[in-house]
Scaffold this active site. Structure first.
Site, PDB file in Angstrom:
ATOM      1  N   LYS A  47       0.687   6.630  -3.032  1.00  0.00           N
ATOM      2  CA  LYS A  47      -0.043   5.481  -2.560  1.00  0.00           C
ATOM      3  C   LYS A  47       1.377   4.620  -4.274  1.00  0.00           C
ATOM      4  O   LYS A  47       1.084   5.680  -4.822  1.00  0.00           O
ATOM      5  CB  LYS A  47      -1.020   5.332  -3.182  1.00  0.00           C
ATOM      6  N   LEU A  75      -1.266  -4.130  -4.414  1.00  0.00           N
ATOM      7  CA  LEU A  75      -0.793  -2.654  -5.378  1.00  0.00           C
ATOM      8  C   LEU A  75      -1.928  -2.388  -6.313  1.00  0.00           C
ATOM      9  O   LEU A  75      -2.255  -1.510  -7.354  1.00  0.00           O
ATOM     10  CB  LEU A  75       0.342  -3.089  -6.702  1.00  0.00           C
ATOM     11  N   CYS A 132       7.539  -3.964  -3.030  1.00  0.00           N
ATOM     12  CA  CYS A 132       5.918  -4.775  -1.839  1.00  0.00           C
ATOM     13  C   CYS A 132       6.318  -6.185  -2.494  1.00  0.00           C
ATOM     14  O   CYS A 132       6.759  -6.159  -2.885  1.00  0.00           O
ATOM     15  CB  CYS A 132       4.891  -4.318  -3.343  1.00  0.00           C
ATOM     16  N   LYS A 167      12.961   2.972  -1.446  1.00  0.00           N
ATOM     17  CA  LYS A 167      12.782   1.757  -0.801  1.00  0.00           C
ATOM     18  C   LYS A 167      12.330   0.199  -1.391  1.00  0.00           C
ATOM     19  O   LYS A 167      12.397  -0.507  -1.905  1.00  0.00           O
ATOM     20  CB  LYS A 167      10.879   2.052  -1.331  1.00  0.00           C
ATOM     21  N   GLY A 246       6.788   0.679  12.235  1.00  0.00           N
ATOM     22  CA  GLY A 246       6.658   0.468  13.866  1.00  0.00           C
ATOM     23  C   GLY A 246       6.128   1.980  14.350  1.00  0.00           C
ATOM     24  O   GLY A 246       6.032   1.557  15.607  1.00  0.00           O
TER      25      GLY A 246
HETATM   26  O1  RRO Z   1      -0.456  -2.330  -2.175  1.00  0.00           O
HETATM   27  C1  RRO Z   1       0.618  -3.331  -1.693  1.00  0.00           C
HETATM   28  O2  RRO Z   1      -0.126  -4.527  -1.554  1.00  0.00           O
HETATM   29  C2  RRO Z   1       1.732  -2.911  -0.704  1.00  0.00           C
HETATM   30  C3  RRO Z   1       2.726  -2.508  -1.163  1.00  0.00           C
HETATM   31 BR1  RRO Z   1       2.740  -1.836  -3.365  1.00  0.00          BR
HETATM   32  C4  RRO Z   1       3.709  -2.423  -0.719  1.00  0.00           C
HETATM   33  O3  RRO Z   1       4.558  -1.807  -1.198  1.00  0.00           O
HETATM   34  N1  RRO Z   1       4.141  -2.486   0.806  1.00  0.00           N
HETATM   35  C5  RRO Z   1       3.080  -3.453   1.217  1.00  0.00           C
HETATM   36  O4  RRO Z   1       2.507  -3.817   1.722  1.00  0.00           O
HETATM   37  N2  RRO Z   1       2.139  -3.426   0.621  1.00  0.00           N
END
Ligand code: RRO
Length: 317
Positions: A47, A75, A132, A167, A246
């Site tokens: 994570k 996050l 994110c 990413k 997906g």
């Molecule tokens: O934690 C999130 O809300 C989150 C992250 Br860090 C991410 O890279 N991608 C996402 O869809 N949610």
């Protein structure tokens, strides 16, 4: 006939097979692999971790959509101190290459995190999350700008010689220029795609199904988007790119490999089938045997781009 060789190279990393457990879909990283032998994975991505601990966004933080799901997790994570003390040793004990995912809210925070992860033992790579969708600063905001992506990657790679992967977000007009900026900043590999910004509405209550209005869409609905981004990026940059978004079947994973992915991310599929990585890997091996490939590397980038390129022209795509 010998079983096909499933090993791949993703940039400097040698993975025993192309399946990489995506960040954020297994607790801090180890929840899924408790259910199946972890060694069936090529690598695990933790994570995403930040400098300070975070609670994340108010609930509800997930909502099901047709062929997918939205998350507005925000996050949540225990911060780098607790990651180093509690989480990293548990991930490493699984015996699978561990890629540590990091996100800062400033370039300095990315720098700090890179230096902290650099000194950990048994780190196969560092994923720089510039994608994110659920934070107001950093995240996708940084990753939508080529200049900021370059600066963040320079900040990270100035602190570490470990294999750095950027990413990327699909929520941009031209993912190729973002990928090029990341590589110029010192990334050795790229990873696509993070989630697509989306929303769903409860019409009876006339409110969003998420606590913070919008979230990130994942699941089968985004497979074609991930595939197009992967193909464009791999072709235009020549960089080693992990393709994901997906993937719920061996065919979905193979599509990414055929389109040029060095490895394949699996995430949301495990919410439906916790054993998805096992089934997908078995399906890839069956496909390779059926088509008499000795190695999975033979299918990587084998996409026919014109009808004339087809090995069996009569079987029009
Ligand atoms: O934690 C999130 O809300 C989150 C992250 Br860090 C991410 O890279 N991608 C996402 O869809 N949610």
């Amino acid at each position: 006939m010998k079983s096909p060789d499933l090993a791949v190279h993703w940039g400097p990393l040698r993975l025993s097979n192309p399946l990489v457990l995506s960040s954020g879909t297994h607790g801090m990283g180890e929840d899924g692999p408790r259910l199946f032998p972890p060694e069936i994975l090529g690598a695990i991505v933790s994570k995403t971790v930040t400098v300070d601990p975070r609670e994340g966004n108010p609930p509800p933080r997930v909502a099901e959509t047709p062929c997918g799901m939205l998350n507005s997790i925000g996050l949540p994570n225990p911060g780098i101190d607790a990651y180093e003390r509690d989480v990293h040793p548990r991930l490493v004990s699984l015996g699978v290459p561990v890629i540590v995912s990091i996100a800062g809210f400033t370039r300095d925070e990315y720098r700090t995190l890179a230096a902290r992860v650099d000194r950990l033992e048994s780190v196969a790579g560092i994923e720089v999350n510039v994608s994110c969708p659920n934070v107001e600063r950093g995240g996708m905001v940084a990753g939508a700008s080529p200049g900021e992506t370059l600066a963040v990657l320079e900040a990270v790679t100035g602190e570490t010689d470990r294999a750095v992967v950027a990413k990327l977000t699909p929520n941009v007009t031209d993912i190729v220029e973002i990928g090029q900026a990341a590589m110029e900043g010192g990334a050795r590999m790229l990873s696509v795609i993070n989630t697509l910004v989306g929303m769903s509405v409860d019409v009876d209550r006339r409110c969003s199904n998420l606590g913070v209005m919008t979230g990130g869409l994942s699941g089968p609905a985004i497979h074609p988007v991930g595939l197009a981004n992967l193909w464009k990026l791999a072709k235009a940059t020549g960089a080693p790119v992990l393709g994901g978004g997906g993937v719920v079947s061996a065919e979905g994973a193979l599509a990414y490999l055929i389109a040029g992915a060095s490895a394949v991310g699996i995430g949301t599929a495990t919410f439906v089938d916790p054993f998805a990585p096992v089934h997908i890997l078995e399906g890839i091996a069956d496909y390779l045997e059926r088509h008499e490939f000795a190695s999975v590397t033979e299918v990587i980038g084998s996409l026919a781009e014109t009808q004339a390129d087809l090995s069996f022209p009569e079987e029009a795509c």
